[in-house]
Scaffold this motif. Structure first.
Motif, mmCIF file in Angstrom:
data_model
loop_
_atom_site.group_PDB
_atom_site.id
_atom_site.type_symbol
_atom_site.label_atom_id
_atom_site.label_comp_id
_atom_site.label_asym_id
_atom_site.label_seq_id
_atom_site.Cartn_x
_atom_site.Cartn_y
_atom_site.Cartn_z
ATOM 1 N N MET A 171 20.583 -34.732 27.380
ATOM 2 C CA MET A 171 19.872 -33.524 26.977
ATOM 3 C C MET A 171 19.591 -33.489 25.475
ATOM 4 S SD MET A 171 21.558 -30.565 29.352
ATOM 5 C CE MET A 171 21.423 -30.672 31.138
ATOM 6 N N GLU A 172 18.512 -32.838 25.121
ATOM 7 C CA GLU A 172 18.098 -32.730 23.724
ATOM 8 C C GLU A 172 19.177 -32.029 22.895
ATOM 9 O OE1 GLU A 172 14.108 -31.284 21.258
ATOM 10 O OE2 GLU A 172 14.616 -30.326 23.178
ATOM 11 N N HIS A 173 19.445 -32.566 21.719
ATOM 12 C CA HIS A 173 20.383 -32.028 20.725
ATOM 13 C C HIS A 173 21.863 -32.221 21.096
ATOM 14 C CE1 HIS A 173 16.843 -30.299 18.950
ATOM 15 N NE2 HIS A 173 16.672 -29.434 19.925
ATOM 16 N N ALA A 174 22.146 -32.760 22.279
ATOM 17 C CA ALA A 174 23.539 -32.871 22.706
ATOM 18 C C ALA A 174 24.325 -33.892 21.891
ATOM 19 C CB ALA A 174 23.612 -33.236 24.187
ATOM 20 N N ASN A 175 23.639 -34.728 21.105
ATOM 21 C CA ASN A 175 24.330 -35.723 20.288
ATOM 22 C C ASN A 175 24.457 -35.299 18.824
ATOM 23 O OD1 ASN A 175 24.644 -37.692 22.408
ATOM 24 N ND2 ASN A 175 22.434 -37.998 22.287
ATOM 25 N N ASN A 176 24.104 -34.047 18.534
ATOM 26 C CA ASN A 176 24.250 -33.530 17.171
ATOM 27 C C ASN A 176 25.708 -33.216 16.858
ATOM 28 O OD1 ASN A 176 21.499 -33.715 17.045
ATOM 29 N ND2 ASN A 176 21.099 -31.509 17.019
ATOM 30 N N SER A 177 26.019 -33.062 15.583
ATOM 31 C CA SER A 177 27.374 -32.699 15.175
ATOM 32 C C SER A 177 27.747 -31.338 15.745
ATOM 33 C CB SER A 177 27.471 -32.639 13.646
ATOM 34 O OG SER A 177 27.301 -33.904 13.084
ATOM 35 N N GLY A 178 29.010 -31.176 16.103
ATOM 36 C CA GLY A 178 29.406 -29.889 16.665
ATOM 37 C C GLY A 178 30.889 -29.767 16.894
ATOM 38 N N ILE A 179 31.244 -28.704 17.582
ATOM 39 C CA ILE A 179 32.634 -28.430 17.955
ATOM 40 C C ILE A 179 32.669 -28.260 19.464
ATOM 41 C CG2 ILE A 179 32.273 -25.958 17.486
ATOM 42 C CD1 ILE A 179 35.289 -25.767 16.889
ATOM 43 N N TYR A 180 33.763 -28.709 20.092
ATOM 44 C CA TYR A 180 33.832 -28.635 21.545
ATOM 45 C C TYR A 180 35.190 -28.123 22.008
ATOM 46 C CZ TYR A 180 36.234 -33.144 21.041
ATOM 47 O OH TYR A 180 37.104 -34.132 20.677
ATOM 48 N N PHE A 181 35.201 -27.623 23.244
ATOM 49 C CA PHE A 181 36.392 -27.056 23.874
ATOM 50 C C PHE A 181 36.512 -27.656 25.263
ATOM 51 C CE2 PHE A 181 34.404 -24.096 21.033
ATOM 52 C CZ PHE A 181 35.436 -23.494 20.320
ATOM 53 N N LEU A 182 37.675 -28.157 25.612
ATOM 54 C CA LEU A 182 37.953 -28.681 26.947
ATOM 55 C C LEU A 182 39.006 -27.788 27.597
ATOM 56 C CD1 LEU A 182 38.189 -32.501 26.106
ATOM 57 C CD2 LEU A 182 36.162 -31.186 26.790
ATOM 58 N N PHE A 183 38.693 -27.246 28.771
ATOM 59 C CA PHE A 183 39.542 -26.254 29.417
ATOM 60 C C PHE A 183 40.096 -26.771 30.739
ATOM 61 C CE2 PHE A 183 36.606 -23.773 26.813
ATOM 62 C CZ PHE A 183 37.457 -22.873 26.189
ATOM 63 N N SER A 184 41.317 -26.336 31.057
ATOM 64 C CA SER A 184 41.925 -26.623 32.352
ATOM 65 C C SER A 184 41.569 -25.508 33.328
ATOM 66 C CB SER A 184 43.445 -26.694 32.211
ATOM 67 O OG SER A 184 43.959 -25.397 31.927
ATOM 68 N N GLU A 185 42.119 -25.581 34.541
ATOM 69 C CA GLU A 185 41.958 -24.501 35.503
ATOM 70 C C GLU A 185 42.730 -23.275 35.011
ATOM 71 O OE1 GLU A 185 39.894 -24.501 37.696
ATOM 72 O OE2 GLU A 185 39.626 -26.490 38.573
ATOM 73 N N LEU A 186 42.413 -22.102 35.587
ATOM 74 C CA LEU A 186 42.948 -20.848 35.058
ATOM 75 C C LEU A 186 44.403 -20.577 35.433
ATOM 76 C CD1 LEU A 186 39.893 -18.463 35.487
ATOM 77 C CD2 LEU A 186 40.721 -19.584 33.414
ATOM 78 N N ASP A 187 44.942 -21.197 36.495
ATOM 79 C CA ASP A 187 46.321 -20.914 36.876
ATOM 80 C C ASP A 187 47.301 -21.278 35.759
ATOM 81 O OD1 ASP A 187 45.719 -19.813 39.257
ATOM 82 O OD2 ASP A 187 46.162 -21.585 40.468
ATOM 83 N N GLU A 188 47.012 -22.346 35.063
ATOM 84 C CA GLU A 188 47.808 -22.745 33.894
ATOM 85 C C GLU A 188 46.818 -23.024 32.770
ATOM 86 O OE1 GLU A 188 50.952 -22.895 33.198
ATOM 87 O OE2 GLU A 188 51.777 -22.393 35.159
ATOM 88 N N PRO A 189 46.226 -21.992 32.179
ATOM 89 C CA PRO A 189 45.117 -22.199 31.241
ATOM 90 C C PRO A 189 45.537 -22.944 29.979
ATOM 91 C CG PRO A 189 45.832 -19.916 31.184
ATOM 92 C CD PRO A 189 46.556 -20.562 32.328
ATOM 93 N N SER A 190 44.823 -24.003 29.683
ATOM 94 C CA SER A 190 45.062 -24.749 28.451
ATOM 95 C C SER A 190 43.720 -25.185 27.895
ATOM 96 C CB SER A 190 45.984 -25.945 28.684
ATOM 97 O OG SER A 190 45.434 -26.812 29.648
#
Length: 319
Positions: A82-101
């Motif tokens: 996708m367009e712009h997806a390789n630009n500099s940025g910040i990201y968040f990786l989430f687990s499932e909600l039962d044990e949210p991390s």
């Protein structure tokens, strides 16, 4: 089929109202939380695949260059193209909600940095990447945003998967800090619009229908509000049992809930009673009943069975 929608979000730090409608005006959905005192904001959400809308979407404020990519792990490869997806940025990786991390990271090449986490980090189920269309996030910007969100998420129910908790704030001028704080505030709103809340203590504005007490010997109470599980003020939380250090999970439960206990105390949401226990000074919000059950008991618990009457309520509503 591609679908494009606009969202009007009316938000302050404690309440959010969202109205979504299709551009052709046919379908309208309203989600309301809290009182009507709020500031208006508008964002657009684009669904590249209408039949896969819950797993892949792009969000953007029409007045800003900032855009966000929401994706489940199975849809990761589609974001790469996708367009712009390789630009500099910040990201968040989430687990499932039962044990949210959550794991929070920065990237100078956008989605490509997350490729390494496909192999190295098994916990996450979905991710959110924020970049700018004009690639204006420089090293200082993403460094500050990573620092900021590690501090903010450390105050919530989410367990941080980061090894480096970034206790030192990046050096910058007052002008740079003002600009970067405005970026951070905007990203917090976009996270909220995507269903990720950074709120810990909440103000009760709705009638509480159901209270659920902890078992005998544990001084704690849970209630439901807006689909969230709220651990009530004055509930007593406990550090994990020492025996959990030796569990087959290699001490992960002990480490996770010790950190959670310490974060609630450090943020002012709880005060120590003794070396093992603390009392909540505010209502604290959770997305599942199991996390507060573990916090109050010091052991791993099925929250639906732990809170008296909660399982019965769910069975009654499902019948």
């Amino acid at each position: 089929m591609k679908v494009y929608r606009e969202i009007w979000g009316f938000t302050n730090r404690s309440v959010t109202d969202i109205l979504i409608h299709d551009k052709d005006g046919r379908n309208n959905f309203s989600f309301k939380k809290g009182a009507p005192k709020m500031t208006s904001k508008s964002v657009m959400i684009y669904f590249p695949e209408a039949k896969n809308a819950s797993n892949l979407r792009i969000i953007q404020d029409p007045t800003s260059q900032i855009r966000g990519f929401f994706f489940t792990k199975s849809q990761f490869s589609k974001i790469e193209r996708m367009e712009h997806a390789n630009n500099s940025g910040i990201y968040f990786l989430f687990s499932e909600l039962d044990e949210p991390s959550v794991y929070i990271g920065q990237s100078v090449n956008g989605i490509h940095r997350i490729k390494t986490h496909i192999r190295e980090k098994e916990f996450w189920k979905y991710g959110i990447l924020f970049v700018t269309d004009n690639n204006s996030f420089d090293r200082l910007s993403i460094d500050f945003l990573e620092y900021h969100f590690i501090q903010e998420f450390s105050k919530t129910e989410y367990n941080l998967e980061n090894r480096d908790l970034r206790s030192t704030k990046p050096i910058m001028s007052i002008f740079q800090e003002a600009t970067l704080n405005s970026f951070a505030n905007h990203l917090e709103f976009l996270l909220e619009a995507l269903g990720i809340s950074l709120q810990t203590a909440i103000e009760i504005t709705a009638t509480i229908i159901h209270y659920f007490d902890a078992p005998a010997g544990i001084n704690a109470r849970l209630f439901l509000r807006d689909g969230k599980f709220i651990l009530a003020t004055n509930s007593v939380i406990s550090k994990p049992a020492e025996s959990s250090r030796e569990w087959s999970d290699y001490g992960k439960f002990y480490s996770r809930y010790t950190n959670h206990f310490q974060r609630l105390v450090a943020s002012g949401s709880a005060e120590l009673i003794n070396n093992q226990e603390a009392k909540l000074l505010k209502d604290v919000e959770f997305t599942s009943p199991s996390t507060p059950a573990a916090l109050c008991s010091g052991h791993s618990k099925n929250g639906w069975k732990f809170w008296i009457g909660l399982k019965e309520l769910r069975e009654k509503e499902e019948s």
